[in-house]
Design an enzyme around this catalytic site. Sequence first.
Site, PDB file in Angstrom:
ATOM      1  N   GLY A  60       0.800  -1.145   0.083  1.00 14.74           N
ATOM      2  CA  GLY A  60      -0.034  -0.015  -0.053  1.00 14.74           C
ATOM      3  C   GLY A  60       0.891   1.305   0.048  1.00 14.74           C
ATOM      4  O   GLY A  60       2.048   1.095   0.323  1.00 14.74           O
ATOM      5  N   CYS A  87       5.198  -6.142   1.460  1.00 12.75           N
ATOM      6  CA  CYS A  87       5.625  -5.061   1.404  1.00 12.75           C
ATOM      7  C   CYS A  87       5.079  -4.054   2.848  1.00 12.75           C
ATOM      8  O   CYS A  87       5.401  -4.320   3.848  1.00 12.75           O
ATOM      9  CB  CYS A  87       5.271  -4.083   0.045  1.00 12.75           C
ATOM     10  SG  CYS A  87       6.168  -2.508   0.108  1.00 12.75           S
ATOM     11  N   TYR A  88       3.996  -3.183   2.453  1.00  4.14           N
ATOM     12  CA  TYR A  88       3.220  -2.588   3.434  1.00  4.14           C
ATOM     13  C   TYR A  88       2.788  -3.552   4.496  1.00  4.14           C
ATOM     14  O   TYR A  88       2.585  -3.312   5.728  1.00  4.14           O
ATOM     15  CB  TYR A  88       2.076  -1.549   3.014  1.00  4.14           C
ATOM     16  CG  TYR A  88       1.547  -0.875   4.117  1.00  4.14           C
ATOM     17  CD1 TYR A  88       2.049   0.565   4.581  1.00  4.14           C
ATOM     18  CD2 TYR A  88       0.121  -1.287   4.772  1.00  4.14           C
ATOM     19  CE1 TYR A  88       1.477   0.928   5.512  1.00  4.14           C
ATOM     20  CE2 TYR A  88      -0.227  -0.816   5.686  1.00  4.14           C
ATOM     21  CZ  TYR A  88       0.257   0.496   6.171  1.00  4.14           C
ATOM     22  OH  TYR A  88      -0.275   1.076   7.275  1.00  4.14           O
ATOM     23  N   HIS A 177       8.128  -7.329  -3.794  1.00  2.00           N
ATOM     24  CA  HIS A 177       6.544  -7.761  -4.284  1.00  2.00           C
ATOM     25  C   HIS A 177       6.769  -8.942  -5.089  1.00  2.00           C
ATOM     26  O   HIS A 177       7.320  -8.911  -6.141  1.00  2.00           O
ATOM     27  CB  HIS A 177       5.947  -6.674  -5.202  1.00  2.00           C
ATOM     28  CG  HIS A 177       5.715  -5.394  -4.533  1.00  2.00           C
ATOM     29  ND1 HIS A 177       4.682  -5.145  -4.122  1.00  2.00           N
ATOM     30  CD2 HIS A 177       6.659  -4.359  -3.954  1.00  2.00           C
ATOM     31  CE1 HIS A 177       4.399  -4.182  -3.384  1.00  2.00           C
ATOM     32  NE2 HIS A 177       5.615  -3.507  -3.375  1.00  2.00           N
ATOM     33  N   GLU A 179       4.478 -10.489  -6.368  1.00  2.00           N
ATOM     34  CA  GLU A 179       3.144 -10.871  -7.201  1.00  2.00           C
ATOM     35  C   GLU A 179       3.478 -10.173  -8.621  1.00  2.00           C
ATOM     36  O   GLU A 179       3.073 -10.561  -9.675  1.00  2.00           O
ATOM     37  CB  GLU A 179       2.092 -10.156  -6.778  1.00  2.00           C
ATOM     38  CG  GLU A 179       2.153  -8.431  -6.712  1.00  2.00           C
ATOM     39  CD  GLU A 179       2.674  -8.119  -5.178  1.00  2.00           C
ATOM     40  OE1 GLU A 179       3.524  -8.701  -4.927  1.00  2.00           O
ATOM     41  OE2 GLU A 179       2.323  -6.915  -4.879  1.00  2.00           O
ATOM     42  N   ASP A 235     -15.699 -10.948 -23.401  1.00  2.00           N
ATOM     43  CA  ASP A 235     -16.540 -11.265 -22.329  1.00  2.00           C
ATOM     44  C   ASP A 235     -17.833 -11.599 -22.659  1.00  2.00           C
ATOM     45  O   ASP A 235     -18.432 -12.701 -22.002  1.00  2.00           O
ATOM     46  CB  ASP A 235     -16.181  -9.951 -21.350  1.00  2.00           C
ATOM     47  CG  ASP A 235     -15.033  -9.600 -20.938  1.00  2.00           C
ATOM     48  OD1 ASP A 235     -14.333 -10.641 -20.969  1.00  2.00           O
ATOM     49  OD2 ASP A 235     -14.783  -8.294 -20.484  1.00  2.00           O
ATOM     50  N   LYS A 377      -9.719 -11.238 -16.295  1.00  6.17           N
ATOM     51  CA  LYS A 377      -9.675 -11.398 -17.743  1.00  6.17           C
ATOM     52  C   LYS A 377      -8.930 -12.769 -18.346  1.00  6.17           C
ATOM     53  O   LYS A 377      -9.363 -13.293 -19.026  1.00  6.17           O
ATOM     54  CB  LYS A 377      -9.030 -10.039 -18.369  1.00  6.17           C
ATOM     55  CG  LYS A 377      -9.254 -10.040 -19.767  1.00  6.17           C
ATOM     56  CD  LYS A 377     -10.430  -9.157 -20.360  1.00  6.17           C
ATOM     57  CE  LYS A 377     -10.645  -9.058 -21.729  1.00  6.17           C
ATOM     58  NZ  LYS A 377     -11.784  -8.360 -21.931  1.00  6.17           N
TER      59      LYS A 377
END
Length: 521
Positions: A60, A87-88, A177, A179, A235, A377
């Site tokens: 964050g 992280c945060y 991070h 991710e 979609d 997605k």
Amino acid sequence: MKNELHADRILIVDFGSQVTQLIARRVRESGVYCEIHPFNAVTAQSIRQFGPKGIILSGGPASVTEAETPRAPQELFDLGLPVFGICYGEQTMVAQMGGDVTLSDHREFGRAHVDIVGDCVLFEGVWKTGENHQVWMSHGDRIDRLPDGFRTVASTATAPYAAIANDDRRFYAVQFHPEVVHTPDGARLISNFTHRVCGCGGDWTMAAFKDEAIEKVRSQVGSGRVICGLSGGVDSSVVAVLLHEAIGDQLTCVFVDHGLMRMNEADEVVTLFRDHYNIPLVHKDASEMFLGKLTGVSDPETKRKIIGGLFIDVFEAEARAVGGADFLAQGTLYPDVIESVSFTGGPSVTIKSHHNVGGLPERMNMQLVEPLRELFKDEVRELGRELGLPDSFVGRHPFPGPGLAIRMPGAIQPENLDILRKADAIYLDEIRKAGLYDEIWQAFAVLLPVQTVGVMGDARTYDYVCALRAVTSTDGMTADIYPFTMEFLGRVTSRIINQVQGINRVVYDCTSKPPGTIEWE
Ligand code: XMP
């Protein structure tokens, strides 16, 4: 209904990082269902209700050293559940567990290398003690003292507590991070958390999702009638095929052709769904009506509003013509759901009014069917493949509802639409031939309302400028330009100028998002 698909689940507590959604995608890729909840909506009771096998605290923008900053509810650490702070999330875990965090005078952004200094379940099968690995850092705070029971398992020169562990309590945290792709082994660390630490199975697959979604649609819809606006985008195509598999001819799809589609697009959509899938499809050619109202209109928002309004009118009329419906199917995705519940409440200014069928359900007294509400997605694309949609459809670049109207800045001149269509088709053809289509999030041509002087053969020309756009992105929220070679751009340019009458100059748009947007209007 027995619901194994969602049984092993991870809760992601969002502290507002730009990349929280990437954490969720990595967890899902590890075969585990997860949801993102904003930190200020999370309580001990809401966690128990959700029933996760583990919790991830996101990064964050705040600093834990400031007085009024986001905190996890303190009880979160007393539920006996594994927690992974990122992280945060690491800093608030340390601060809330009794350690010390200070504002560092040495902020660290970008690539860094961590030394692995201790064994850790997160590293099993990935990193060994004594090795050194690339990670992505982005933080300003520094941990000065660990809480009791924690040990350091990875460090850098500037982040001595780059990864920490408390095995007894199953608390783990990293300052980097995992991710993002710039931490090349990050996805495997997250997978170790979901499987080895939390003990989740790997039940979350699109094959399993498909079966469950079909059952859910059947029980929601019963013997009701469903109507679905089919644009040919990924979609709505996936929704249509899924619903057709679930409820067969109780589904009617309506394809509203506003005359602003790309080359051959309308035919392709109608052929695929009507002939190949046998889906009842109403093809409404409303191009005269749309173009009649749009000719000469130059303001981007006015264009969007006219198109959105007409779309709803036409759709409603067609829906009534087929005898009405009890349900409206929509391709709402998980990022739209998160956006509407996030603690920032989504974007505060309207940059563009997106075209959708908002307002229709109330007007027509219909309930919504949104079978993709839980999906990202890339999961929708995988689901599409599971449903047997051809790759050429599943891997399509996004195409905006208002179509070519917003790729023709300035006053809309219907006679120029064909010029734009031809240039766009050549550009995409060259991208496909070069094998670049799947590397690019979105590529398209824009026809500028500007004429410039050129010379072809011995003659002077005075024709339009065509701009080419191509970006990479993970979600359309931010984007980088695609770095074509000059040789490629030269080839496209010469084909467009030679083959499209009306264009004598081609330029490449080098603007990332932000500050630009992907579409020009
Ligand atoms: P921008 O231009 O805002 O676009 O950077 C971000 C993504 O959204 C698509 N886009 C739309 N999609 N209806 C849609 O369905 C719309 O009105 C619309 N406007 C933009 C755009 O193509 C890009 O993928």
